[in-house]
Design an enzyme around this catalytic site. Structure first.
Site, PDB file in Angstrom:
ATOM      1  N   ASP A  23     -77.778  -4.813  14.161  1.00  0.00           N
ATOM      2  CA  ASP A  23     -77.210  -4.258  13.528  1.00  0.00           C
ATOM      3  C   ASP A  23     -78.029  -4.603  12.487  1.00  0.00           C
ATOM      4  O   ASP A  23     -77.961  -5.891  11.546  1.00  0.00           O
ATOM      5  CB  ASP A  23     -76.293  -5.358  13.353  1.00  0.00           C
ATOM      6  CG  ASP A  23     -76.196  -5.633  15.192  1.00  0.00           C
ATOM      7  OD1 ASP A  23     -75.276  -5.318  15.590  1.00  0.00           O
ATOM      8  OD2 ASP A  23     -76.263  -7.049  15.963  1.00  0.00           O
ATOM      9  N   GLY A  53     -78.065 -15.242  21.243  1.00  0.00           N
ATOM     10  CA  GLY A  53     -77.899 -16.401  20.509  1.00  0.00           C
ATOM     11  C   GLY A  53     -79.141 -17.710  20.599  1.00  0.00           C
ATOM     12  O   GLY A  53     -78.986 -18.627  19.143  1.00  0.00           O
ATOM     13  N   GLY A 106     -57.897   1.639  31.019  1.00  0.00           N
ATOM     14  CA  GLY A 106     -59.236   1.826  31.425  1.00  0.00           C
ATOM     15  C   GLY A 106     -59.528   4.002  31.389  1.00  0.00           C
ATOM     16  O   GLY A 106     -60.904   4.075  31.138  1.00  0.00           O
ATOM     17  N   GLY A 143     -86.564 -18.087  25.341  1.00  0.00           N
ATOM     18  CA  GLY A 143     -87.258 -18.938  26.300  1.00  0.00           C
ATOM     19  C   GLY A 143     -86.109 -19.630  26.617  1.00  0.00           C
ATOM     20  O   GLY A 143     -86.333 -20.123  27.741  1.00  0.00           O
ATOM     21  N   LYS A 200     -67.873  -3.099  22.742  1.00  0.00           N
ATOM     22  CA  LYS A 200     -67.097  -4.525  23.554  1.00  0.00           C
ATOM     23  C   LYS A 200     -66.077  -3.510  24.059  1.00  0.00           C
ATOM     24  O   LYS A 200     -64.700  -5.110  23.586  1.00  0.00           O
ATOM     25  CB  LYS A 200     -67.082  -5.777  22.892  1.00  0.00           C
ATOM     26  CG  LYS A 200     -68.628  -6.757  22.626  1.00  0.00           C
ATOM     27  CD  LYS A 200     -68.648  -7.980  22.187  1.00  0.00           C
ATOM     28  CE  LYS A 200     -69.512  -8.502  22.087  1.00  0.00           C
ATOM     29  NZ  LYS A 200     -70.890  -7.236  20.821  1.00  0.00           N
ATOM     30  N   GLY A 217     -81.375 -10.102  17.132  1.00  0.00           N
ATOM     31  CA  GLY A 217     -80.846  -9.807  16.417  1.00  0.00           C
ATOM     32  C   GLY A 217     -82.124 -10.203  15.127  1.00  0.00           C
ATOM     33  O   GLY A 217     -82.782  -9.631  14.550  1.00  0.00           O
TER      34      GLY A 217
HETATM   35  P1  BMP Z   1     -77.952 -12.118  16.629  1.00  0.00           P
HETATM   36  O1  BMP Z   1     -79.585 -12.617  16.921  1.00  0.00           O
HETATM   37  O2  BMP Z   1     -79.094 -11.766  14.634  1.00  0.00           O
HETATM   38  O3  BMP Z   1     -77.074 -13.972  16.290  1.00  0.00           O
HETATM   39  O4  BMP Z   1     -77.645 -10.927  17.527  1.00  0.00           O
HETATM   40  C1  BMP Z   1     -76.643 -11.230  18.654  1.00  0.00           C
HETATM   41  C2  BMP Z   1     -76.384 -10.204  18.422  1.00  0.00           C
HETATM   42  O5  BMP Z   1     -76.142 -10.810  20.274  1.00  0.00           O
HETATM   43  C3  BMP Z   1     -75.054  -8.917  17.774  1.00  0.00           C
HETATM   44  O6  BMP Z   1     -75.357  -7.625  17.729  1.00  0.00           O
HETATM   45  C4  BMP Z   1     -74.079 -10.213  18.456  1.00  0.00           C
HETATM   46  O7  BMP Z   1     -73.333  -8.841  17.697  1.00  0.00           O
HETATM   47  C5  BMP Z   1     -74.146  -9.984  19.940  1.00  0.00           C
HETATM   48  N1  BMP Z   1     -73.572 -10.909  20.186  1.00  0.00           N
HETATM   49  C6  BMP Z   1     -73.457 -12.229  20.074  1.00  0.00           C
HETATM   50  O8  BMP Z   1     -74.292 -12.808  19.572  1.00  0.00           O
HETATM   51  N2  BMP Z   1     -72.481 -13.117  21.559  1.00  0.00           N
HETATM   52  C7  BMP Z   1     -71.592 -12.521  21.972  1.00  0.00           C
HETATM   53  O9  BMP Z   1     -71.794 -13.390  22.994  1.00  0.00           O
HETATM   54  C8  BMP Z   1     -71.607 -11.617  22.302  1.00  0.00           C
HETATM   55  C9  BMP Z   1     -72.540 -10.064  21.981  1.00  0.00           C
HETATM   56  O10 BMP Z   1     -73.072  -9.202  22.205  1.00  0.00           O
END
Ligand code: BMP
Length: 226
Positions: A7, A173, A68, A182, A63, A195
């Site tokens: 991103d 997350g 459809g 982990g 997302k 990310g």
């Molecule tokens: P980061 O590790 O920088 O927080 O990125 C997490 C990635 O996962 C981002 O691309 C975000 O759009 C995606 N994401 C998220 O963080 N939580 C969700 O519930 C679903 C996701 O796709």
């Protein structure tokens, strides 16, 4: 198992930013996820050229949440440009929505990944009330995977119980949103999506190695190997 979310920040030269991180990281990770920040700026076509011939997971994270027929057109575009997986929301339901998208994904051998819960707190307001139904729908349409939060271990564990062992769980997350590398794998995920803790740092490769190492340590601990 690690998937890197690419991103780029709003002021980046998107293609250069992606290419640099992709080339550095590809030998060490299992996949990449490309979302709206990059797709909106340069499009699938340009991104697809950079990632051409990649053999790991290449996830188009739109997302999707539409009727459809229109989700199918978007998914087809991702497939044309070399993506092998696509993320869609589950709340759009089966009839005239995920029935069609899942059929297209089967025809194109595109991996369908459904969001059954999210990593931010607001997910508890609406989405998490339906985690069990969303998990059932993921099974019904034969989804390859689901997205579930690394940030809320109990939700993640429940989702693993609901989807069973034939559906992959991808957990975002980790790092920037607070969860420890982990821990999601220990709670039932197959892949951790990371990310910014890797891609928005000076030493991209070094930070990726650190996260992979932390994943190994945490998993060894929870599986009683340490
Ligand atoms: P980061 O590790 O920088 O927080 O990125 C997490 C990635 O996962 C981002 O691309 C975000 O759009 C995606 N994401 C998220 O963080 N939580 C969700 O519930 C679903 C996701 O796709």
């Amino acid at each position: 198992m690690l998937i890197v979310a690419l991103d780029p920040p709003y002021d980046a030269d998107v293609l250069k930013w992606i290419e640099y991180r992709y080339n550095l990281l590809k030998p060490y990770v299992q996949g990449f996820k490309i979302g709206l920040p990059a797709i909106l700026e340069v499009g699938f076509k340009a991104i697809g050229k950079i990632l051409k011939n990649y053999e790991g997971l290449l996830i188009a994270d739109l997302k999707l949440a539409d009727i459809g027929d229109i989700m199918c057109i978007s998914a087809e575009r991702a497939w044309i440009h070399g993506f092998n997986a696509i993320i869609a929301h589950t709340f759009v339901g089966y009839e005239q929505a995920l029935d069609k998208l899942s059929k297209l994904c089967r025809e194109r051998m595109l991996k369908l990944i459904l969001v059954v819960s999210m990593s931010h707190k607001g997910s508890a307001e609406f989405i998490d009330r339906h985690v069990e139904e969303f998990s059932e729908l993921a099974r019904k349409v034969g989804a390859w995977g689901v997205v579930a939060p690394a940030t809320r271990p109990n939700v993640l564990k429940r989702i693993r119980a609901f989807v069973g062992n034939n559906i992959k769980i991808l957990a975002p997350g980790i790092g920037a949103q607070g969860a420890k590398p982990g821990t999601a794998i220990c709670n039932g995920a197959d892949y951790e999506i990371v990310g910014r803790a890797i891609t928005h740092t000076e030493n991209v490769l070094e930070n990726a190695f650190k996260i992979i190492e932390q994943q190994k340590e945490e998993v060894a601990k929870c599986r009683g190997l340490q």
